[in-house]
Design a protein around this motif. Structure first.
Motif, mmCIF file in Angstrom:
data_model
loop_
_atom_site.group_PDB
_atom_site.id
_atom_site.type_symbol
_atom_site.label_atom_id
_atom_site.label_comp_id
_atom_site.label_asym_id
_atom_site.label_seq_id
_atom_site.Cartn_x
_atom_site.Cartn_y
_atom_site.Cartn_z
ATOM 1 N N GLU A 79 0.820 -1.204 0.000
ATOM 2 C CA GLU A 79 0.000 0.000 0.000
ATOM 3 C C GLU A 79 0.863 1.268 0.000
ATOM 4 O OE1 GLU A 79 -4.002 -1.269 2.297
ATOM 5 O OE2 GLU A 79 -2.198 -1.211 3.553
ATOM 6 N N THR A 99 -3.244 -9.152 -3.307
ATOM 7 C CA THR A 99 -3.824 -7.809 -3.286
ATOM 8 C C THR A 99 -5.253 -7.790 -3.811
ATOM 9 O OG1 THR A 99 -2.799 -7.356 -5.424
ATOM 10 C CG2 THR A 99 -1.599 -6.644 -3.453
ATOM 11 N N ALA A 100 -5.660 -8.830 -4.500
ATOM 12 C CA ALA A 100 -7.038 -8.931 -4.983
ATOM 13 C C ALA A 100 -7.937 -9.384 -3.836
ATOM 14 C CB ALA A 100 -7.122 -9.940 -6.131
ATOM 15 N N LYS A 101 -9.223 -9.113 -3.957
ATOM 16 C CA LYS A 101 -10.178 -9.558 -2.935
ATOM 17 C C LYS A 101 -10.123 -11.080 -2.808
ATOM 18 C CE LYS A 101 -14.950 -8.858 -1.523
ATOM 19 N NZ LYS A 101 -16.221 -8.206 -1.843
ATOM 20 N N VAL A 102 -10.080 -11.752 -3.946
ATOM 21 C CA VAL A 102 -9.949 -13.211 -4.012
ATOM 22 C C VAL A 102 -9.107 -13.524 -5.245
ATOM 23 C CG1 VAL A 102 -11.169 -15.402 -4.305
ATOM 24 C CG2 VAL A 102 -12.206 -13.607 -2.944
ATOM 25 N N LYS A 118 -8.924 -21.054 -3.466
ATOM 26 C CA LYS A 118 -9.061 -19.592 -3.504
ATOM 27 C C LYS A 118 -8.138 -18.991 -2.454
ATOM 28 C CE LYS A 118 -12.900 -19.449 -6.138
ATOM 29 N NZ LYS A 118 -13.021 -18.759 -7.383
ATOM 30 N N GLU A 120 -7.246 -15.540 -0.257
ATOM 31 C CA GLU A 120 -7.931 -14.351 0.248
ATOM 32 C C GLU A 120 -7.001 -13.137 0.223
ATOM 33 O OE1 GLU A 120 -11.192 -14.348 1.110
ATOM 34 O OE2 GLU A 120 -11.239 -16.467 0.525
ATOM 35 N N ALA A 121 -7.589 -11.959 0.225
ATOM 36 C CA ALA A 121 -6.822 -10.710 0.272
ATOM 37 C C ALA A 121 -5.880 -10.715 1.465
ATOM 38 C CB ALA A 121 -7.763 -9.514 0.354
ATOM 39 N N GLN A 122 -4.663 -10.276 1.248
ATOM 40 C CA GLN A 122 -3.588 -10.136 2.224
ATOM 41 C C GLN A 122 -3.008 -11.461 2.715
ATOM 42 O OE1 GLN A 122 -4.007 -7.028 5.111
ATOM 43 N NE2 GLN A 122 -5.123 -5.731 3.691
ATOM 44 N N GLU A 123 -3.362 -12.563 2.050
ATOM 45 C CA GLU A 123 -2.715 -13.836 2.368
ATOM 46 C C GLU A 123 -1.284 -13.790 1.837
ATOM 47 O OE1 GLU A 123 -3.271 -18.631 1.585
ATOM 48 O OE2 GLU A 123 -4.990 -17.310 1.305
ATOM 49 N N LEU A 151 -2.478 -10.183 -9.420
ATOM 50 C CA LEU A 151 -3.353 -10.330 -8.259
ATOM 51 C C LEU A 151 -2.571 -10.296 -6.947
ATOM 52 C CD1 LEU A 151 -5.653 -13.183 -9.607
ATOM 53 C CD2 LEU A 151 -6.023 -10.709 -9.697
#
Length: 155
Positions: A79, A99-102, A118, A120-123, A151
């Motif tokens: 960020e 960085t993607a939602k999924v 799938k 997740e964001a910030q994984e 992503l």
């Protein structure tokens, strides 16, 4: 929400970083990445253990190095938030943050490959290999697969 003093400190930190980069254009071109080694690494406002902790990061979190000062690295995250981390708390093992939602984790490096899971964001995932616009990654549970490179952020 950040207090006025914290926003001012972050603005001054950003200004000093931009000033350094403008004075040394070659440094602006180089993109060095590191990742956090171990759990609970503190990112601080200044290069000192006495400085305020901005946030705490866990193993593998990727960061871009902006500058070095003794045993400290000024870094930014996906960020573009700046801070300082003690260099011995980092490693040269490539990781990425989703960085993607999924993000679809696929069996191979194309959209035609089967989705195996799938993300997740910030994984945080470990980077194994890159191929064109795809990255082979490994999750903390050992599951491997491919994601589209746009992503995630890191190296």
């Amino acid at each position: 929400m950040l207090s006025l003093s914290r926003r001012l400190a972050l603005s001054l930190l950003t200004y000093s970083t931009l000033t350094c980069l403008m004075a040394n254009p070659a440094q602006a071109q180089a993109q060095e990445f590191i990742s956090v080694k171990g759990a609970g690494a503190n990112v601080r406002e200044q290069p000192s253990t006495k400085a305020t902790t901005l946030w705490e990061l866990n193993d593998g979190y990727p960061l871009q190095v902006i500058q070095r000062k003794s045993d400290w690295l000024q870094v930014k995250d996906f960020e573009a938030t700046l801070g300082w981390i003690y260099a011995p708390r980092t490693q040269k093992v490539p990781h990425m943050v989703i960085t993607a939602k999924v993000a679809n984790l696929r069996a191979g490096p194309t959209q035609q490959h089967k989705v195996v899971s799938k993300l997740e964001a910030q994984e945080i995932v470990k980077t194994l290999k890159k191929s064109n616009d795809w990255v082979q990654v490994e999750r903390s549970n050992g599951q491997q697969g491919w994601i589209a490179s746009n992503l995630a952020w890191g190296w």
